[in-house]
Design a protein around this motif. Structure first.
Motif, PDB file in Angstrom:
ATOM      1  N   LYS A 207      17.699   9.514 -10.247  1.00 48.89           N
ATOM      2  CA  LYS A 207      17.016   9.775  -8.931  1.00 48.89           C
ATOM      3  C   LYS A 207      16.015  10.545  -9.213  1.00 48.89           C
ATOM      4  N   GLY A 208      16.435  11.134 -10.318  1.00 46.23           N
ATOM      5  CA  GLY A 208      14.717  11.971  -9.836  1.00 46.23           C
ATOM      6  C   GLY A 208      13.487  10.950 -10.731  1.00 46.23           C
ATOM      7  N   GLU A 209      13.826  10.617 -11.757  1.00 44.98           N
ATOM      8  CA  GLU A 209      12.893   8.880 -12.326  1.00 44.98           C
ATOM      9  C   GLU A 209      12.509   8.791 -11.351  1.00 44.98           C
ATOM     10  N   ILE A 210      13.274   8.113 -10.133  1.00 46.51           N
ATOM     11  CA  ILE A 210      12.228   7.394  -9.236  1.00 46.51           C
ATOM     12  C   ILE A 210      11.583   8.267  -8.486  1.00 46.51           C
ATOM     13  N   ASN A 211      12.063   9.199  -8.023  1.00 41.64           N
ATOM     14  CA  ASN A 211      10.628   9.940  -7.461  1.00 41.64           C
ATOM     15  C   ASN A 211       9.333  10.104  -8.231  1.00 41.64           C
ATOM     16  N   LYS A 212       9.451   9.647  -9.366  1.00 44.47           N
ATOM     17  CA  LYS A 212       8.177  10.134 -10.272  1.00 44.47           C
ATOM     18  C   LYS A 212       7.378   8.661  -9.611  1.00 44.47           C
ATOM     19  N   ILE A 213       7.875   7.308  -9.167  1.00 45.56           N
ATOM     20  CA  ILE A 213       7.777   6.526  -9.224  1.00 45.56           C
ATOM     21  C   ILE A 213       6.448   6.476  -8.139  1.00 45.56           C
ATOM     22  N   ALA A 214       4.833   5.819  -8.218  1.00 45.21           N
ATOM     23  CA  ALA A 214       3.791   5.987  -8.034  1.00 45.21           C
ATOM     24  C   ALA A 214       4.005   4.816  -6.685  1.00 45.21           C
ATOM     25  N   ILE A 215       3.393   5.246  -5.614  1.00 49.39           N
ATOM     26  CA  ILE A 215       2.657   4.019  -4.912  1.00 49.39           C
ATOM     27  C   ILE A 215       1.351   4.528  -4.222  1.00 49.39           C
ATOM     28  N   SER A 216       0.216   3.787  -3.925  1.00 48.64           N
ATOM     29  CA  SER A 216      -0.738   3.805  -3.853  1.00 48.64           C
ATOM     30  C   SER A 216      -0.584   4.469  -2.387  1.00 48.64           C
ATOM     31  N   GLU A 217      -2.005   4.929  -1.735  1.00 47.29           N
ATOM     32  CA  GLU A 217      -1.853   5.022  -0.414  1.00 47.29           C
ATOM     33  C   GLU A 217      -2.362   3.839  -0.024  1.00 47.29           C
ATOM     34  N   THR A 218      -3.029   2.938   0.214  1.00 50.51           N
ATOM     35  CA  THR A 218      -3.779   1.784   0.440  1.00 50.51           C
ATOM     36  C   THR A 218      -2.019   1.262   0.786  1.00 50.51           C
ATOM     37  N   LEU A 219      -0.777   0.654  -0.379  1.00 53.19           N
ATOM     38  CA  LEU A 219       0.638   0.425   0.012  1.00 53.19           C
ATOM     39  C   LEU A 219       1.266   1.391   0.754  1.00 53.19           C
ATOM     40  N   GLU A 220       0.930   2.176   0.943  1.00 49.10           N
ATOM     41  CA  GLU A 220       1.959   3.627   2.583  1.00 49.10           C
ATOM     42  C   GLU A 220       1.492   2.800   3.760  1.00 49.10           C
ATOM     43  N   ARG A 221       0.238   2.961   3.227  1.00 52.10           N
ATOM     44  CA  ARG A 221      -0.886   1.599   4.699  1.00 52.10           C
ATOM     45  C   ARG A 221       0.043   1.168   4.954  1.00 52.10           C
ATOM     46  N   TYR A 222       0.476   0.279   3.432  1.00 52.71           N
ATOM     47  CA  TYR A 222       0.902  -1.932   4.475  1.00 52.71           C
ATOM     48  C   TYR A 222       1.612  -1.569   4.786  1.00 52.71           C
ATOM     49  N   ILE A 223       2.583  -0.477   4.179  1.00 60.16           N
ATOM     50  CA  ILE A 223       4.182  -0.278   4.919  1.00 60.16           C
ATOM     51  C   ILE A 223       4.469  -0.159   6.303  1.00 60.16           C
ATOM     52  N   ILE A 224       3.304   0.395   7.028  1.00 57.52           N
ATOM     53  CA  ILE A 224       3.195   0.984   7.785  1.00 57.52           C
ATOM     54  C   ILE A 224       2.706   0.313   8.697  1.00 57.52           C
ATOM     55  N   GLU A 225       1.391  -0.915   8.694  1.00 54.53           N
ATOM     56  CA  GLU A 225       1.102  -1.824   9.424  1.00 54.53           C
ATOM     57  C   GLU A 225       2.404  -3.116   9.871  1.00 54.53           C
ATOM     58  N   LEU A 226       3.150  -3.067   8.654  1.00 55.59           N
ATOM     59  CA  LEU A 226       4.126  -4.064   8.428  1.00 55.59           C
ATOM     60  C   LEU A 226       5.220  -3.891   9.923  1.00 55.59           C
ATOM     61  N   ILE A 227       5.369  -2.725   9.898  1.00 55.47           N
ATOM     62  CA  ILE A 227       6.374  -2.045  10.310  1.00 55.47           C
ATOM     63  C   ILE A 227       5.762  -1.418  12.351  1.00 55.47           C
ATOM     64  N   PHE A 228       4.547  -1.856  12.018  1.00 53.05           N
ATOM     65  CA  PHE A 228       3.781  -1.415  13.660  1.00 53.05           C
ATOM     66  C   PHE A 228       3.590  -3.346  13.778  1.00 53.05           C
TER      67      PHE A 228
END
Length: 317
Positions: free
Chosen positions: A206-227
């Motif tokens: 779990k600690g190693e997974i917390n270090k996985i990087a996700i770009s702001e572009t992909l974070e916003r892509y997730i939000i767009e999919l949900i909306f």
């Protein structure tokens, strides 16, 4: 840790044939603490897969067969009068385990579902006037049969939303089924998987997974999919807007982010790709969207709507 995860897949493969995607989804739930709902017709190794995983994990495991006559006390426990002490004492139920197999979860009545809901969401159980925390990690892996509806109780939307993923388990291909037939036709086959991962290992992962990087572009892509599930017309999805009654909840965006990170981790990457989000999105969204009667009349499924959303919502919109 990656070597141990590879060992998990190898050990699972000695018992379960052709269900790599299912095993992958169960590990996503395990490493994020998210509950998983498995849906598929009988005989697709849902229960076998979970039982095998439980043996590979050095965790406390209980299997609960849900039936229409099950009572909340059968799940969480009850107060029992002790004649020696002249007082009531708590007898804890099978829900007090790290890993729970809730077999045919939709066969239990509403009161049992309510008791399970508290445990899933709050990681605690109330017995009498006392509240007891459940040991971590705590993971509910539930199964249900989509075909047989007699004697079943539809799961409340609030409870379904607590499941991180809803995984549709499908039939094997011909070669895989041939291998299953040959293996299970051997009446001496009784392989016992060896324990590989313990609590400390899971905490480290779990600690190693917390270090996985996700770009702001992909974070916003997730939000767009949900909306897009909530306001499809804003995304040019006019046809789909006719069919969607309710879109995905905020838990969907959280779980989509977490699941994508685990997929990246299992693929030995320290960053999330758009493909990770697209791959796991159907499992995160399919039980959080509700279609109307018009969709049912036109033969439109939730998976079809999700597929259209994934094709039409652009990254960096």
């Amino acid at each position: 840790m990656k070597a141990k995860i590879n060992q998990v897949f190898e050990e699972m493969g000695k018992v379960v044939i052709g269900q790599e995607r299912l095993i992958n989804r169960l590990l996503i739930g395990l490493f994020t603490g998210g509950h998983v709902l498995l849906e598929g017709v009988p005989g697709l190794a849902k229960t076998l897969t979970i039982n095998t995983l439980a043996k590979i994990l050095d965790l406390n495991f209980h299997r609960i067969q849900f039936t229409p006559d099950l009572l909340p006390a059968d799940l969480v426990g009850t107060m029992i009068y002790n004649q020696k002490s002249n007082d009531f004492e708590v007898k804890k139920g099978p829900i007090f385990a790290n890993l729970i197999l809730a077999d045919e979860v939709n066969r239990a009545p509403a009161k049992v579902q309510s008791a399970l809901l508290e445990a899933m969401q709050e990681k605690q159980v109330t017995i009498g006037d006392n509240t007891f925390p459940i040991d971590r990690p705590f993971l509910v892996l539930a199964t249900q049969n989509p075909v047989e509806q007699e004697g079943t109780f539809p799961l409340p939307e609030a409870q379904v939303d607590r499941f991180m993923l809803k995984v549709h388990v499908d039939y094997l291909n011909k070669e895989q089924e041939l291998e299953v037939m040959r293996k299970m036709s051997n009446m001496d086959f009784n392989y016992k998987p060896k324990p590989i991962l313990n609590k400390d290992d899971i905490s480290e992962i779990k600690g190693e997974i917390n270090k996985i990087a996700i770009s702001e572009t992909l974070e916003r892509y997730i939000i767009e999919l949900i909306f897009a599930t909530r306001k499809p017309s804003d995304y040019g999805l006019k046809e789909e807007a006719r069919y969607i009654q309710f879109g995905a909840s905020p838990r969907a965006s959280i779980n989509l982010n977490l699941s994508a990170k685990v997929l990246a981790y299992l693929d030995d990457r320290d960053y999330v790709l758009p493909e990770d989000i697209k791959e796991i999105a159907p499992d995160v969204l399919n039980h959080r969207m509700m279609l109307n009667y018009e969709a049912e009349a036109d033969g439109i499924t939730t998976m079809q709507v999700i597929d259209t959303i994934l094709r039409k919502v652009a990254i960096g919109r």
